[in-house]
Design a protein around this motif. Sequence first.
Motif, PDB file in Angstrom:
ATOM      1  N   SER A 293       2.119   9.735  -5.430  1.00  0.00           N
ATOM      2  CA  SER A 293       2.612  11.060  -5.028  1.00  0.00           C
ATOM      3  C   SER A 293       3.664  11.580  -5.990  1.00  0.00           C
ATOM      4  CB  SER A 293       3.197  10.997  -3.623  1.00  0.00           C
ATOM      5  OG  SER A 293       2.237  10.603  -2.697  1.00  0.00           O
ATOM      6  N   VAL A 294       4.568  10.727  -6.415  1.00  0.00           N
ATOM      7  CA  VAL A 294       5.607  11.138  -7.360  1.00  0.00           C
ATOM      8  C   VAL A 294       4.984  11.500  -8.712  1.00  0.00           C
ATOM      9  CG1 VAL A 294       7.609  10.327  -8.678  1.00  0.00           C
ATOM     10  CG2 VAL A 294       7.467   9.895  -6.231  1.00  0.00           C
ATOM     11  N   LEU A 295       4.002  10.723  -9.178  1.00  0.00           N
ATOM     12  CA  LEU A 295       3.336  11.035 -10.443  1.00  0.00           C
ATOM     13  C   LEU A 295       2.599  12.372 -10.389  1.00  0.00           C
ATOM     14  CD1 LEU A 295       1.889   7.580 -11.538  1.00  0.00           C
ATOM     15  CD2 LEU A 295       3.717   8.889 -12.610  1.00  0.00           C
ATOM     16  N   VAL A 296       1.942  12.653  -9.289  1.00  0.00           N
ATOM     17  CA  VAL A 296       1.242  13.930  -9.145  1.00  0.00           C
ATOM     18  C   VAL A 296       2.248  15.078  -9.123  1.00  0.00           C
ATOM     19  CG1 VAL A 296      -0.131  15.325  -7.537  1.00  0.00           C
ATOM     20  CG2 VAL A 296      -0.796  12.981  -8.035  1.00  0.00           C
ATOM     21  N   LEU A 297       3.362  14.893  -8.446  1.00  0.00           N
ATOM     22  CA  LEU A 297       4.390  15.927  -8.396  1.00  0.00           C
ATOM     23  C   LEU A 297       4.983  16.193  -9.776  1.00  0.00           C
ATOM     24  CD1 LEU A 297       6.247  17.759  -6.659  1.00  0.00           C
ATOM     25  CD2 LEU A 297       7.824  15.836  -6.617  1.00  0.00           C
ATOM     26  N   VAL A 298       5.336  15.133 -10.488  1.00  0.00           N
ATOM     27  CA  VAL A 298       5.925  15.284 -11.818  1.00  0.00           C
ATOM     28  C   VAL A 298       4.928  15.894 -12.785  1.00  0.00           C
ATOM     29  CG1 VAL A 298       6.815  13.989 -13.795  1.00  0.00           C
ATOM     30  CG2 VAL A 298       7.633  13.478 -11.508  1.00  0.00           C
ATOM     31  N   SER A 299       3.678  15.452 -12.753  1.00  0.00           N
ATOM     32  CA  SER A 299       2.682  16.022 -13.666  1.00  0.00           C
ATOM     33  C   SER A 299       2.412  17.484 -13.341  1.00  0.00           C
ATOM     34  CB  SER A 299       1.393  15.219 -13.624  1.00  0.00           C
ATOM     35  OG  SER A 299       0.756  15.367 -12.377  1.00  0.00           O
ATOM     36  N   GLY A 300       2.473  17.870 -12.086  1.00  0.00           N
ATOM     37  CA  GLY A 300       2.304  19.267 -11.715  1.00  0.00           C
ATOM     38  C   GLY A 300       3.448  20.135 -12.192  1.00  0.00           C
ATOM     39  N   LEU A 301       4.664  19.597 -12.157  1.00  0.00           N
ATOM     40  CA  LEU A 301       5.819  20.354 -12.622  1.00  0.00           C
ATOM     41  C   LEU A 301       5.846  20.488 -14.137  1.00  0.00           C
ATOM     42  CD1 LEU A 301       8.592  18.937 -10.276  1.00  0.00           C
ATOM     43  CD2 LEU A 301       7.507  21.188 -10.161  1.00  0.00           C
ATOM     44  N   LEU A 302       5.369  19.467 -14.843  1.00  0.00           N
ATOM     45  CA  LEU A 302       5.397  19.474 -16.302  1.00  0.00           C
ATOM     46  C   LEU A 302       4.140  20.073 -16.923  1.00  0.00           C
ATOM     47  CD1 LEU A 302       6.949  15.986 -17.020  1.00  0.00           C
ATOM     48  CD2 LEU A 302       8.085  18.201 -17.039  1.00  0.00           C
TER      49      LEU A 302
ATOM     50  N   MET B 160       0.821  -1.186   0.000  1.00  0.00           N
ATOM     51  CA  MET B 160       0.000   0.000   0.000  1.00  0.00           C
ATOM     52  C   MET B 160       0.871   1.258   0.000  1.00  0.00           C
ATOM     53  SD  MET B 160      -3.093   1.046   0.123  1.00  0.00           S
ATOM     54  CE  MET B 160      -4.073   2.398   0.578  1.00  0.00           C
ATOM     55  N   LEU B 161       1.931   1.221   0.777  1.00  0.00           N
ATOM     56  CA  LEU B 161       2.818   2.376   0.865  1.00  0.00           C
ATOM     57  C   LEU B 161       3.525   2.616  -0.466  1.00  0.00           C
ATOM     58  CD1 LEU B 161       3.963   4.570   2.659  1.00  0.00           C
ATOM     59  CD2 LEU B 161       5.729   2.981   3.379  1.00  0.00           C
ATOM     60  N   LYS B 162       3.844   1.539  -1.168  1.00  0.00           N
ATOM     61  CA  LYS B 162       4.503   1.659  -2.473  1.00  0.00           C
ATOM     62  C   LYS B 162       3.603   2.413  -3.463  1.00  0.00           C
ATOM     63  CE  LYS B 162       6.011  -1.210  -6.316  1.00  0.00           C
ATOM     64  NZ  LYS B 162       6.116  -2.581  -6.796  1.00  0.00           N
ATOM     65  N   TRP B 163       2.325   2.069  -3.523  1.00  0.00           N
ATOM     66  CA  TRP B 163       1.396   2.718  -4.444  1.00  0.00           C
ATOM     67  C   TRP B 163       1.177   4.177  -4.077  1.00  0.00           C
ATOM     68  CZ3 TRP B 163       0.573   0.922  -8.955  1.00  0.00           C
ATOM     69  CH2 TRP B 163       0.654  -0.441  -9.176  1.00  0.00           C
ATOM     70  N   LEU B 164       1.140   4.470  -2.787  1.00  0.00           N
ATOM     71  CA  LEU B 164       0.980   5.844  -2.341  1.00  0.00           C
ATOM     72  C   LEU B 164       2.185   6.685  -2.744  1.00  0.00           C
ATOM     73  CD1 LEU B 164      -0.771   7.855  -0.809  1.00  0.00           C
ATOM     74  CD2 LEU B 164       0.367   7.129   1.275  1.00  0.00           C
ATOM     75  N   LEU B 165       3.367   6.118  -2.609  1.00  0.00           N
ATOM     76  CA  LEU B 165       4.591   6.809  -3.007  1.00  0.00           C
ATOM     77  C   LEU B 165       4.627   7.036  -4.523  1.00  0.00           C
ATOM     78  CD1 LEU B 165       7.317   7.951  -2.150  1.00  0.00           C
ATOM     79  CD2 LEU B 165       8.271   5.682  -2.470  1.00  0.00           C
TER      80      LEU B 165
END
Length: 65
Positions: free
Chosen positions: A9-18, A1-6
């Motif tokens: 979170s990384v995908l949301v961060l990267v998509s927000g930056l791009l 579960m923690l792996k999917w949350l991480l």
Amino acid sequence: MLKWLLVLSVLVLVSGLLRPRTPRRLRLGRLPGDLAFRFRGQEYHLPFASTLLLSLLAWLILRAL
């Protein structure tokens, strides 16, 4: 579960930056199946093709994981 949350979170961060640069490169929102029209002075955008393309891409990425 923690792996999917991480990963999420990384995908949301990267998509927000791009996000500011992505639509110009990929022409999202201006594909042949996307509708844009004016009605009573308001502009409406219905990105059917862009939504379908992004959903397919997300599905393919999740299948690869």
